[in-house]
Motif scaffolding. Sequence first.
Motif, PDB file in Angstrom:
ATOM      1  N   UNK A   1      53.893 -35.326 -16.783  1.00 47.52           N
ATOM      2  CA  UNK A   1      54.564 -34.159 -16.221  1.00 47.52           C
ATOM      3  C   UNK A   1      56.064 -34.144 -16.434  1.00 47.52           C
ATOM      4  N   UNK A   2      56.603 -35.203 -16.995  1.00 45.87           N
ATOM      5  CA  UNK A   2      58.054 -35.287 -17.221  1.00 45.87           C
ATOM      6  C   UNK A   2      58.610 -36.586 -16.687  1.00 45.87           C
ATOM      7  N   UNK A   3      58.622 -36.730 -15.363  1.00 44.60           N
ATOM      8  CA  UNK A   3      59.058 -37.977 -14.753  1.00 44.60           C
ATOM      9  C   UNK A   3      60.499 -37.979 -14.298  1.00 44.60           C
TER      10      UNK A   3
ATOM     11  N   UNK B   1      54.650 -35.121 -23.272  1.00 52.53           N
ATOM     12  CA  UNK B   1      55.987 -35.372 -22.720  1.00 52.53           C
ATOM     13  C   UNK B   1      56.429 -34.167 -21.894  1.00 52.53           C
ATOM     14  N   UNK B   2      55.683 -33.916 -20.798  1.00 49.52           N
ATOM     15  CA  UNK B   2      56.046 -32.851 -19.869  1.00 49.52           C
ATOM     16  C   UNK B   2      55.041 -31.739 -19.746  1.00 49.52           C
ATOM     17  N   UNK B   3      53.929 -31.800 -20.511  1.00 49.87           N
ATOM     18  CA  UNK B   3      52.931 -30.738 -20.457  1.00 49.87           C
ATOM     19  C   UNK B   3      51.933 -30.864 -19.335  1.00 49.87           C
TER      20      UNK B   3
ATOM     21  N   UNK C   1      58.697 -30.676 -21.454  1.00 47.23           N
ATOM     22  CA  UNK C   1      59.424 -30.448 -20.199  1.00 47.23           C
ATOM     23  C   UNK C   1      60.579 -29.488 -20.472  1.00 47.23           C
ATOM     24  N   UNK C   2      60.564 -28.285 -19.861  1.00 45.55           N
ATOM     25  CA  UNK C   2      61.519 -27.257 -20.270  1.00 45.55           C
ATOM     26  C   UNK C   2      62.803 -27.175 -19.460  1.00 45.55           C
ATOM     27  N   UNK C   3      62.886 -27.919 -18.345  1.00 48.07           N
ATOM     28  CA  UNK C   3      63.927 -27.635 -17.356  1.00 48.07           C
ATOM     29  C   UNK C   3      65.185 -28.475 -17.571  1.00 48.07           C
TER      30      UNK C   3
END
Length: 487
Positions: A182-184, A227-229, A408-410
């Motif tokens: 999910x990112x981390x 990596x964030x999906x 991860x877009x943020x």
Amino acid sequence: MDRRDFLSVAAFAPLTLSATATATATSTAASTATAGRASAPRRRGPDWGRLRDRLSGTLVLPADTGYDRARRLYNPAYDGIRPAAVAYCATPADVSACLGFVRSAGVPVTARSGGHSYAGWSTGTGLVIDVSRMSAVAYANGRATVGAGARLIDVYDGLARRGVSIPAGSCPTVGVAGLTLGGGIGVVSRRYGLTCDALESVRVVTADGRVLACDADRNADLYWACRGGGGGNFGVAVSFTFRAHPTRDVTVFFLHWPWAKTGDAVRAWQSWAPQAPDELWSALHLTNGPRGMDVQVGGLYLGAPAALDRLLAPLVSAVGAPSSRYARQVPYQRAMMIMAGCSSLSLAQCRNMGRETFSAKSHMAYGKLGGGGVRALVDAVGRKGRHAVLLDALGGAVARVGGAETAFPHRAALFSVQYYAEGTSRTWLRATHAAMAPHWGDHAYVNYVDPDLAGWRGAYYGANAARLARVKSAYDPSRLFRLPQGV
């Protein structure tokens, strides 16, 4: 002084699920016509024995000893969910066997690492693939190889013996798989990036049973998505290789102010924390709990207390002298125990911290609150109940990665916002989230997955949602992995 010491376990009556089936004759004539006719053969259920014979791990069925423990998640709110079976997979081949079985038997499947899904989506009514037995932690030549079933406290402990670590979170029993996928967001993210930023390769068992090595050169699109999906979308991750960083003594700190200073603390912290040097990470907690109202800034500094004092000075000047202040230089592993809420516990006790009944929602804050937003936030926390708002600083190394480089877009967010409530009621959460939406928009963090969330694709993934959908179609075209908010 612990990061999570405002939490307490609320009394909870487990949810129960029941189903009843009744059958009545539609008419006397129909009853007469069917009298004496042999009953239609019943459809046979899945042959769980066949799956059990194929596993080197353990298959737990509802009649087996240990089933009640096997089906539990971290949050007791989901104790009423009863999987048809739980497979403790010992190898990637076990995972492949489970996926082959569910494809042929038509059984729903769910993957589970630490069991911390906020919405309870690491369990289900079909087969739960539990990877907790694949939990080895190894280190060589600057790389940490971690089994997908490892929990965070054991990752920190295993790597501390080699004088290294990876950027990760604070909850000691969260699974490294869900965190990474999910990112981390974690306590050294501003210096070393998100957990997924340190990920160099991942092994994934896909829906068709293949075990794929994924990195920048092999299956690069799946590597990007991992990596964030979000977990549970593309396959079952079984191991991760991270770039590790050396550790040293660090300084942990906690500042408290009286509730009357909360507005000042919010205004000052949101300007100060995301712009601090990369070595300084902090979180702002606004809490209405068993000990009353509290405003706290806590964090970790990759340096000595004297230098930290100089960095804290602008915050203290803007808010005023804190009512209590704690700062201490400690070994890195000790700092991770403190941030995990385990400062007074042994490693074994930290691994077995009690479960918590809670509900949560989130925002990713791309801008600072104005006066109206600050008042709305403070008023919301002040309402009756046991709840908190937790703001974790971003910026630094997180912001220096492009929004499309990982899933991860943020990257441009200043901080994450978590709304946390004891118990199962979501009334306060929904009201507070709605009150803050005009100020923080509709961005959210997939690792704080929110079953209420409308427009969740855009909220979690932003401009990366379309590419994630293409990866899903390539690796799971029949949608074997189905989450209520699945890509």
